[in-house]
Design a protein around this motif. Structure first.
Motif, short mmCIF file in Angstrom:
data_model
loop_
_atom_site.label_atom_id
_atom_site.label_comp_id
_atom_site.label_asym_id
_atom_site.label_seq_id
_atom_site.Cartn_x
_atom_site.Cartn_y
_atom_site.Cartn_z
N SER A 180 -32.57 7.46 7.35
CA SER A 180 -33.79 7.88 6.66
C SER A 180 -34.55 8.87 7.54
O SER A 180 -34.52 8.80 8.76
CB SER A 180 -34.66 6.67 6.32
N SER A 194 -40.06 9.72 6.54
CA SER A 194 -38.84 8.97 6.21
C SER A 194 -38.92 8.42 4.79
O SER A 194 -37.89 8.09 4.19
CB SER A 194 -38.60 7.86 7.22
N ASP A 195 -40.13 8.32 4.22
CA ASP A 195 -40.27 7.89 2.83
C ASP A 195 -39.75 8.96 1.86
O ASP A 195 -39.30 8.64 0.77
CB ASP A 195 -41.73 7.59 2.50
N ASP A 196 -39.83 10.23 2.26
CA ASP A 196 -39.36 11.32 1.41
C ASP A 196 -37.83 11.35 1.34
O ASP A 196 -37.26 11.69 0.32
CB ASP A 196 -39.84 12.68 1.93
N CYS A 197 -37.19 11.02 2.45
CA CYS A 197 -35.73 11.07 2.56
C CYS A 197 -35.22 9.70 3.01
O CYS A 197 -35.18 9.41 4.20
CB CYS A 197 -35.30 12.12 3.58
N PRO A 198 -34.82 8.86 2.06
CA PRO A 198 -34.38 7.51 2.44
C PRO A 198 -33.01 7.46 3.10
O PRO A 198 -32.62 6.41 3.60
CB PRO A 198 -34.38 6.77 1.10
N CYS A 213 -32.96 12.23 -1.75
CA CYS A 213 -34.42 12.30 -1.81
C CYS A 213 -34.96 11.08 -2.54
O CYS A 213 -34.29 10.52 -3.41
CB CYS A 213 -34.89 13.55 -2.55
N SER A 214 -36.18 10.69 -2.21
CA SER A 214 -36.81 9.59 -2.93
C SER A 214 -37.18 10.06 -4.34
O SER A 214 -37.18 11.26 -4.63
CB SER A 214 -38.04 9.08 -2.17
N THR A 255 -46.72 11.03 -1.56
CA THR A 255 -45.67 10.68 -2.51
C THR A 255 -45.77 11.56 -3.75
O THR A 255 -46.81 12.14 -4.03
CB THR A 255 -45.79 9.20 -2.94
#
Length: 174
Positions: A21, A44-48, A69-70, A92
């Motif tokens: 991530s 890291s929330d954008d790209c898990p 991607c998320s 987000t």
């Protein structure tokens, strides 16, 4: 950036490693090397992360979402929101609850609802009793044009990618 945890399976080390991530690579074709295209994401929330896949050029070109991607994100390093999503202050991408055509319809109806209020306001609060119908119509026409211009400016400003002060965020997210 890559997960090299193969556990007790030595054959897994012969394949393409999983992406951790916070890292992203574009859709790769068989003749590309993933090391040449590795990007770090803003969050890291954008790209898990996840399993890398090798595809054909046609499959890459016809893809509508990015599996690395998320939800709601796309583009290089998952940096942009998909259509019908908007970026919130948390970073987000959130699905829009209203389509653009619904928003235009609501704005148009609100604008039309203002016309009777303007007429009543000019007649009872202004000099409506002593004003001729022509002068009242001309004043109403001018007021409506100004209102329309403000609505157009507001429509343009809302489409700009502006980093608003934190005090404005609750208003924009309402």
């Amino acid at each position: 950036q890559f997960s090299c945890d193969w556990g007790n399976d030595p054959e897994a080390s012969l394949g393409i490693p999983e992406l951790n991530s916070g890292s992203w690579v574009p859709c790769l074709t068989i003749d590309q090397h993933y090391e040449d295209f590795l990007y770090s994401c803003a969050s890291s929330d954008d790209c898990p992360g996840g399993a890398l896949q090798i595809s054909t050029k046609e499959a890459c070109d016809s893809r509508t979402s990015d599996p690395l991607c998320s939800e709601g994100r796309t583009g290089e390093a998952c940096a942009t929101c998909l259509p019908d999503y908007y970026g919130a202050s948390s970073g987000t991408c959130t699905k829009c609850s209203v389509t653009p055509s619904q928003a235009r319809l609501q704005g148009s109806l609100a604008l039309l609802a203002c016309i009777p209020l303007m007429v009543l306001g000019m007649m009872f609060l202004g000099k409506g009793a002593s004003m001729s119908r022509f002068a009242l119509f001309r004043k109403l026409k001018t007021t409506f044009r100004q209102l329309l211009k403000h609505a157009q400016v507001l429509a343009v400003v809302t489409n700009l990618n502006v980093e608003w002060p934190s005090t404005i965020h609750p208003i924009l997210e309402a």
